[in-house]
Motif scaffolding. Structure first.
Motif, short mmCIF file in Angstrom:
data_model
loop_
_atom_site.label_atom_id
_atom_site.label_comp_id
_atom_site.label_asym_id
_atom_site.label_seq_id
_atom_site.Cartn_x
_atom_site.Cartn_y
_atom_site.Cartn_z
N GLN A 2 0.97 -1.46 0.13
CA GLN A 2 0.04 0.17 0.13
C GLN A 2 0.88 1.25 -0.11
O GLN A 2 1.94 1.19 0.59
CB GLN A 2 -0.78 -0.15 1.31
CG GLN A 2 -1.83 -1.12 1.20
CD GLN A 2 -3.01 -1.17 0.21
OE1 GLN A 2 -3.04 -0.04 -0.30
NE2 GLN A 2 -3.59 -2.12 0.13
N PRO A 3 0.52 2.31 -0.58
CA PRO A 3 1.26 3.50 -0.94
C PRO A 3 1.09 4.51 0.73
O PRO A 3 0.60 5.75 0.43
CB PRO A 3 0.54 4.31 -1.88
CG PRO A 3 -0.73 3.78 -1.91
CD PRO A 3 -0.61 2.58 -1.38
N TRP A 4 1.03 4.07 1.77
CA TRP A 4 0.65 4.54 3.03
C TRP A 4 2.00 4.81 3.71
O TRP A 4 3.34 4.58 3.17
CB TRP A 4 0.18 3.67 4.21
CG TRP A 4 -1.28 3.26 3.63
CD1 TRP A 4 -2.05 4.01 2.85
CD2 TRP A 4 -1.95 1.95 4.03
NE1 TRP A 4 -3.31 3.10 2.67
CE2 TRP A 4 -3.09 1.97 3.46
CE3 TRP A 4 -1.42 0.67 4.77
CZ2 TRP A 4 -4.06 0.85 3.65
CZ3 TRP A 4 -2.36 -0.08 4.93
CH2 TRP A 4 -3.72 0.05 4.43
N SER A 5 2.13 5.69 4.62
CA SER A 5 3.33 6.08 5.44
C SER A 5 3.75 4.79 6.41
O SER A 5 2.99 3.84 6.58
CB SER A 5 2.98 7.18 6.32
OG SER A 5 2.19 6.68 7.46
N ILE A 6 4.91 4.78 6.59
CA ILE A 6 5.63 3.66 7.31
C ILE A 6 4.86 3.50 8.62
O ILE A 6 4.54 2.26 8.96
CB ILE A 6 6.98 3.76 7.23
CG1 ILE A 6 7.72 2.50 7.93
CG2 ILE A 6 7.53 4.95 8.65
CD1 ILE A 6 7.70 1.44 6.87
N ALA A 41 0.52 -3.99 10.46
CA ALA A 41 1.09 -5.12 10.66
C ALA A 41 1.07 -5.50 12.07
O ALA A 41 0.87 -6.79 12.20
CB ALA A 41 2.83 -5.05 9.94
N ALA A 42 1.27 -4.57 12.80
CA ALA A 42 1.13 -5.33 14.22
C ALA A 42 -0.24 -5.68 14.67
O ALA A 42 -0.49 -6.75 15.21
CB ALA A 42 1.60 -4.18 15.08
#
Length: 91
Positions: A57-61, A68-69
């Motif tokens: 996805q083009p999201w912020s890290i 993910a968590a």
């Protein structure tokens, strides 16, 4: 209510899947010898696919790490939350 309107169609399609996941999660995820049961492999495969999708996805890290968590610590619930609220289909 306007914020929930786009998610209602997804929730309607997720109801049978949620019921199936509740039934299968009541079964043991691990066998007596510690190996994964069949449903454990299914959940593991879905988690891996969801994690790949998160990092594409083009999201912020920060947002990627948060999703993910959630998926990692709540395997079944995280998958459902990700599918319902991750914002798929938005360009």
């Amino acid at each position: 209510m306007n914020k929930l309107t786009p998610h209602l169609s997804r929730m309607a399609t997720m109801a049978p899947i949620l019921a199936l996941m509740l039934i299968t999660s009541s079964c043991a995820r691990f066998n007596a010898d510690g190996s994964l049961a069949t449903w454990g492999y299914v959940v593991l495969a879905l988690d891996v696919l969801a994690l790949f999708d998160v990092f594409r996805q083009p999201w912020s890290i920060g947002k990627k790490v948060l999703w993910a968590a959630i998926i990692f610590f709540f395997p079944l619930g995280g998958l459902i939350l990700y599918y319902l609220f991750a914002g798929r289909g938005k360009a």
